[in-house]
Design a protein around this motif. Structure first.
Motif, PDB file in Angstrom:
ATOM      1  N   LEU A 114    -119.347  43.328  52.085  1.00  0.00           N
ATOM      2  CA  LEU A 114    -119.170  41.961  52.561  1.00  0.00           C
ATOM      3  C   LEU A 114    -119.535  40.967  51.468  1.00  0.00           C
ATOM      4  O   LEU A 114    -120.507  41.175  50.738  1.00  0.00           O
ATOM      5  N   PRO A 115    -118.772  39.887  51.346  1.00  0.00           N
ATOM      6  CA  PRO A 115    -119.076  38.881  50.324  1.00  0.00           C
ATOM      7  C   PRO A 115    -120.461  38.276  50.553  1.00  0.00           C
ATOM      8  O   PRO A 115    -120.950  38.217  51.677  1.00  0.00           O
ATOM      9  N   SER A 116    -121.066  37.816  49.489  1.00  0.00           N
ATOM     10  CA  SER A 116    -122.426  37.266  49.580  1.00  0.00           C
ATOM     11  C   SER A 116    -122.506  36.000  50.435  1.00  0.00           C
ATOM     12  O   SER A 116    -123.574  35.653  50.915  1.00  0.00           O
ATOM     13  N   PHE A 117    -121.382  35.326  50.652  1.00  0.00           N
ATOM     14  CA  PHE A 117    -121.396  34.108  51.468  1.00  0.00           C
ATOM     15  C   PHE A 117    -121.201  34.388  52.958  1.00  0.00           C
ATOM     16  O   PHE A 117    -121.131  33.475  53.763  1.00  0.00           O
ATOM     17  N   THR A 118    -121.137  35.653  53.362  1.00  0.00           N
ATOM     18  CA  THR A 118    -120.970  36.007  54.773  1.00  0.00           C
ATOM     19  C   THR A 118    -122.206  35.561  55.541  1.00  0.00           C
ATOM     20  O   THR A 118    -123.328  35.914  55.178  1.00  0.00           O
ATOM     21  N   PRO A 119    -122.031  34.777  56.623  1.00  0.00           N
ATOM     22  CA  PRO A 119    -123.205  34.294  57.357  1.00  0.00           C
ATOM     23  C   PRO A 119    -123.919  35.427  58.097  1.00  0.00           C
ATOM     24  O   PRO A 119    -123.275  36.313  58.646  1.00  0.00           O
ATOM     25  N   PRO A 120    -125.249  35.403  58.095  1.00  0.00           N
ATOM     26  CA  PRO A 120    -125.994  36.410  58.841  1.00  0.00           C
ATOM     27  C   PRO A 120    -125.835  36.179  60.343  1.00  0.00           C
ATOM     28  O   PRO A 120    -125.503  35.081  60.785  1.00  0.00           O
ATOM     29  N   GLY A 121    -126.034  37.221  61.114  1.00  0.00           N
ATOM     30  CA  GLY A 121    -125.960  37.103  62.558  1.00  0.00           C
ATOM     31  C   GLY A 121    -125.289  38.299  63.197  1.00  0.00           C
ATOM     32  O   GLY A 121    -125.142  39.353  62.575  1.00  0.00           O
ATOM     33  N   SER A 122    -124.872  38.122  64.441  1.00  0.00           N
ATOM     34  CA  SER A 122    -124.268  39.203  65.224  1.00  0.00           C
ATOM     35  C   SER A 122    -122.751  39.099  65.204  1.00  0.00           C
ATOM     36  O   SER A 122    -122.195  38.020  65.370  1.00  0.00           O
ATOM     37  N   TYR A 123    -122.116  40.236  65.028  1.00  0.00           N
ATOM     38  CA  TYR A 123    -120.663  40.345  64.966  1.00  0.00           C
ATOM     39  C   TYR A 123    -120.196  41.399  65.965  1.00  0.00           C
ATOM     40  O   TYR A 123    -120.972  42.254  66.381  1.00  0.00           O
ATOM     41  N   THR A 124    -118.914  41.342  66.310  1.00  0.00           N
ATOM     42  CA  THR A 124    -118.286  42.366  67.142  1.00  0.00           C
ATOM     43  C   THR A 124    -117.086  42.904  66.392  1.00  0.00           C
ATOM     44  O   THR A 124    -116.296  42.144  65.831  1.00  0.00           O
ATOM     45  N   ILE A 125    -116.968  44.222  66.374  1.00  0.00           N
ATOM     46  CA  ILE A 125    -115.850  44.861  65.701  1.00  0.00           C
ATOM     47  C   ILE A 125    -115.059  45.661  66.729  1.00  0.00           C
ATOM     48  O   ILE A 125    -115.619  46.281  67.623  1.00  0.00           O
ATOM     49  N   THR A 126    -113.744  45.582  66.621  1.00  0.00           N
ATOM     50  CA  THR A 126    -112.849  46.390  67.440  1.00  0.00           C
ATOM     51  C   THR A 126    -112.058  47.284  66.504  1.00  0.00           C
ATOM     52  O   THR A 126    -111.492  46.799  65.519  1.00  0.00           O
ATOM     53  N   MET A 127    -112.058  48.581  66.795  1.00  0.00           N
ATOM     54  CA  MET A 127    -111.313  49.546  65.992  1.00  0.00           C
ATOM     55  C   MET A 127    -110.317  50.268  66.896  1.00  0.00           C
ATOM     56  O   MET A 127    -110.697  50.834  67.913  1.00  0.00           O
ATOM     57  N   LYS A 128    -109.041  50.194  66.490  1.00  0.00           N
ATOM     58  CA  LYS A 128    -107.977  50.890  67.218  1.00  0.00           C
ATOM     59  C   LYS A 128    -107.402  51.977  66.335  1.00  0.00           C
ATOM     60  O   LYS A 128    -107.158  51.754  65.147  1.00  0.00           O
ATOM     61  N   LEU A 129    -107.171  53.140  66.922  1.00  0.00           N
ATOM     62  CA  LEU A 129    -106.440  54.213  66.257  1.00  0.00           C
ATOM     63  C   LEU A 129    -105.058  54.245  66.862  1.00  0.00           C
ATOM     64  O   LEU A 129    -104.907  54.378  68.079  1.00  0.00           O
ATOM     65  N   LEU A 130    -104.052  54.081  66.014  1.00  0.00           N
ATOM     66  CA  LEU A 130    -102.669  54.085  66.469  1.00  0.00           C
ATOM     67  C   LEU A 130    -101.949  55.264  65.823  1.00  0.00           C
ATOM     68  O   LEU A 130    -102.035  55.463  64.610  1.00  0.00           O
ATOM     69  N   GLY A 131    -101.222  56.024  66.639  1.00  0.00           N
ATOM     70  CA  GLY A 131    -100.459  57.163  66.142  1.00  0.00           C
ATOM     71  C   GLY A 131     -99.017  56.789  65.880  1.00  0.00           C
ATOM     72  O   GLY A 131     -98.691  55.618  65.638  1.00  0.00           O
ATOM     73  N   GLU A 132     -98.153  57.814  65.946  1.00  0.00           N
ATOM     74  CA  GLU A 132     -96.724  57.579  65.734  1.00  0.00           C
ATOM     75  C   GLU A 132     -96.202  56.567  66.744  1.00  0.00           C
ATOM     76  O   GLU A 132     -96.625  56.538  67.898  1.00  0.00           O
ATOM     77  N   ASN A 133     -95.284  55.722  66.284  1.00  0.00           N
ATOM     78  CA  ASN A 133     -94.695  54.654  67.110  1.00  0.00           C
ATOM     79  C   ASN A 133     -95.761  53.736  67.702  1.00  0.00           C
ATOM     80  O   ASN A 133     -95.599  53.204  68.796  1.00  0.00           O
ATOM     81  N   ASP A 134     -96.876  53.567  66.985  1.00  0.00           N
ATOM     82  CA  ASP A 134     -97.990  52.708  67.402  1.00  0.00           C
ATOM     83  C   ASP A 134     -98.584  53.089  68.758  1.00  0.00           C
ATOM     84  O   ASP A 134     -99.127  52.245  69.472  1.00  0.00           O
ATOM     85  N   LYS A 135     -98.511  54.372  69.113  1.00  0.00           N
ATOM     86  CA  LYS A 135     -99.151  54.851  70.342  1.00  0.00           C
ATOM     87  C   LYS A 135    -100.662  54.700  70.186  1.00  0.00           C
ATOM     88  O   LYS A 135    -101.247  55.158  69.201  1.00  0.00           O
ATOM     89  N   GLU A 136    -101.303  54.044  71.155  1.00  0.00           N
ATOM     90  CA  GLU A 136    -102.745  53.829  71.095  1.00  0.00           C
ATOM     91  C   GLU A 136    -103.471  55.147  71.378  1.00  0.00           C
ATOM     92  O   GLU A 136    -103.430  55.661  72.486  1.00  0.00           O
ATOM     93  N   LEU A 137    -104.134  55.671  70.345  1.00  0.00           N
ATOM     94  CA  LEU A 137    -104.868  56.929  70.478  1.00  0.00           C
ATOM     95  C   LEU A 137    -106.298  56.695  70.944  1.00  0.00           C
ATOM     96  O   LEU A 137    -106.882  57.524  71.635  1.00  0.00           O
TER      97      LEU A 137
END
Length: 155
Positions: A114-137
């Motif tokens: 993360l760049p040094s100017f990234t503000p401290p605090g709480s974040y939320t991350i969403t991770m999606k795995l998509l297969g062939e034809n963008d099928k949500e795995l």
């Protein structure tokens, strides 16, 4: 000779300092994006190294998962929010994050500095795995923190 009060103050100070030091890693609670959905890829754990994350330093998100399918290609889509604001998005080839074909138990690892100017605090991350034809795995979300203090080097 130290008094009981000064010894107690020293112990409390040491405990406070230890809570400010970043841990080497932490297992993180996560949620599936759609409650009750039977995803083909089951996420079994999320680990963040280091936790809390420090700006300017590499951070790795390790996702442990399992599947009954054979995954030969697909995408990992990452979205990061700071409060309600989308601050970062990235899409990568899933096979750059794990060994393909992925079968049975496997691990995805995503690293970012993360760049040094990234503000401290709480974040939320969403991770999606998509297969062939963008099928949500799979789809998970979890919180993480960016530390207020730079890590202290111990020698």
């Amino acid at each position: 000779m130290a008094t009981k009060q000064s010894l107690l103050a020293l112990v409390l100070l040491a405990a406070a300092v230890c809570t400010l030091l970043p841990s080497a890693s932490a297992v993180t609670n996560f949620e599936t994006c759609k409650k009750g959905k039977d995803y083909p890829v089951k996420v079994t754990g999320v680990e963040i190294v280091p936790d809390p994350i420090q700006t300017g330093q590499p951070a790795t998100f390790k996702i442990s998962a399992s599947t009954d399918e054979t995954i030969t290609n697909g995408k990992l889509v990452v979205d990061v929010k700071y409060f309600f604001f989308n601050v970062y998005s990235e899409t990568d080839d899933i096979c750059t994050k794990t060994t393909c074909p992925a079968t049975a138990d496997f691990e995805l690892a995503h690293s970012q500095t993360l760049p040094s100017f990234t503000p401290p605090g709480s974040y939320t991350i969403t991770m999606k795995l998509l297969g062939e034809n963008d099928k949500e795995l799979s789809c998970i979300s979890f919180g993480f923190s960016i530390g207020f203090l730079a890590p202290i080097a111990l020698s």
